[in-house]
Design an enzyme around this catalytic site. Structure first.
Site, short mmCIF file in Angstrom:
data_model
loop_
_atom_site.label_atom_id
_atom_site.label_comp_id
_atom_site.label_asym_id
_atom_site.label_seq_id
_atom_site.Cartn_x
_atom_site.Cartn_y
_atom_site.Cartn_z
N TYR A 165 -3.74 4.75 -1.16
CA TYR A 165 -3.29 4.28 0.16
C TYR A 165 -2.76 2.84 0.08
O TYR A 165 -1.70 2.52 0.60
CB TYR A 165 -4.49 4.39 1.09
CG TYR A 165 -4.30 4.03 2.53
CD1 TYR A 165 -3.54 4.82 3.39
CD2 TYR A 165 -4.92 2.90 3.06
CE1 TYR A 165 -3.41 4.49 4.73
CE2 TYR A 165 -4.80 2.57 4.40
CZ TYR A 165 -4.04 3.37 5.23
OH TYR A 165 -3.92 3.04 6.55
N LYS A 169 1.01 1.67 0.84
CA LYS A 169 1.23 0.72 1.94
C LYS A 169 1.93 -0.54 1.42
O LYS A 169 2.77 -1.13 2.11
CB LYS A 169 -0.09 0.36 2.62
CG LYS A 169 -0.72 1.51 3.41
CD LYS A 169 0.19 2.02 4.50
CE LYS A 169 -0.53 2.77 5.60
NZ LYS A 169 0.40 3.36 6.59
#
Ligand SMILES: NC(=O)c1ccc[n+]([C@@H]2O[C@H](COP(=O)([O-])OP(=O)(O)OC[C@H]3O[C@@H](n4cnc5c(N)ncnc54)[C@H](O)[C@@H]3O)[C@@H](O)[C@H]2O)c1
Length: 300
Positions: A165, A169
């Site tokens: 993640y 991101k």
């Protein structure tokens, strides 16, 4: 200070069937934007899907006198991304604003991470933002106006169990910065939001702290970044619990070894304090800014 209006503007919000995206869609519509409410539905781990989430938010907007249409595509494929933008153009004639917000989590500590969980997270957060934003950029460029918001996370600072993640991101920061550079001459601004809010994604992770973090407290920052009034581009902003703060990627002055030097690892060790000293640091707005900063050493 004038009121910020979205009259005549068309906005796409991905993953707007719940959580933060829903609040953005409602706010933009209440200020006059025609909104495409995209949401595939499905679980917080990105499994399954249903059309009720997006339709419910569209119904909510219409009940308040606003203008919205649903889109049920997954943004994880090029076709899905293109179709989200096509929905905006077919329904409202253009797209002015894109909030890339859809996503889910597959948290695992690094050694337990599977490639399936890596691919899914990179697909939904990073690649999806390309799939939606490239066709939108084409429309915006021909209209000479656009606003992009990309959703990153404080996981980019490093968070246990979120390697997939955090990496996806952080990729969005590079994408947004590049769109800011490429879009500048076409009136296209691009910024990153790093929200913290109580949603189904976070309520268990955040515990009691979540009670301070209403999603509606993120919305004003996103609304500003989506607006004609916005003057910032190439930025990143943390928004949580009513506190709004710039986040930046900086370059220290550093240590220059000298024109004829052949520095060694020992020289790096000896000069580490200067290399890491943040006094007088620069926040580059483009690759060129770093090249200019570097070139001051190269005077012949
Ligand atoms: N809530 C927080 O504290 C927090 C913190 C940092 C970042 N974020 C980011 O904010 C964004 C919104 O998260 P949220 O907290 O509102 O979570 P959420 O689960 O409530 O909302 C995400 C939405 O995205 C939709 N979605 C998932 N996959 C999709 C796909 N392939 N195509 C279209 N829609 C899809 C889901 O159905 C869901 O409605 C996410 O990108 C998340 O990573 C949230």
């Amino acid at each position: 200070m004038s009121d910020i209006s979205f009259d005549g503007r068309v906005a796409v919000v991905t993953g707007a069937g719940g959580g933060l995206g829903r609040t953005y869609a409602l706010e933009l519509a209440s200020r006059g934007a025609a909104v495409v409410v995209n949401d595939l539905g499905g679980s917080v781990e990105g499994r399954g899907g249903d059309s009720t989430a997006a339709q419910r938010v569209v119904d909510e907007i219409r009940a308040q006198g606003g203008d919205a249409v649903p889109n049920f595509d997954s943004v994880m494929t090029p076709e899905g991304g293109a179709n989200v933008v096509k929905t905006a153009v077919d329904s409202f004639g253009k797209v002015d604003v894109v909030v890339n917000n859809a996503g889910f989590l597959r948290d695992k500590s690094f050694l337990k991470l599977t490639w399936e969980d890596l691919d899914a997270i990179v697909d939904v957060h990073l690649k999806a933002a390309f799939y939606v934003s490239q066709p939108a950029f084409a429309v915006m460029k021909s209209n000479g106006y656009g606003r992009f918001v990309f959703t990153a996370s404080n996981a980019t600072f490093g968070n246990f169990g979120q390697s997939n993640y955090a990496a996806a991101k952080m990729g969005l920061v590079g994408l947004s910065n590049t769109i800011a550079v490429e879009g500048a001459r076409a009136g296209i601004l691009s910024n990153v939001i790093m929200p913290m809010a109580k949603t189904r994604m976070t309520e268990e992770l955040l515990g009691d702290f979540a009670d301070y973090l209403a999603p509606e407290l993120v919305t004003p920052m996103v609304t500003y970044l989506c607006s004609e009034a916005c003057t910032t581009t190439h930025g990143a902003f943390s928004a949580a619990g009513g506190r709004y703060a710039s986040v930046f990627w900086g370059l220290a002055q550093g240590w220059y070894a000298g024109p004829a030097a052949s520095p060694t690892a020992e020289d790096i060790q000896a000069h580490l304090d200067e290399i890491t000293d943040r006094e007088g640091h620069l926040v580059p707005q483009s690759t060129t800014d770093e090249v200019v900063a570097l070139s001051k050493h190269f005077t012949r």
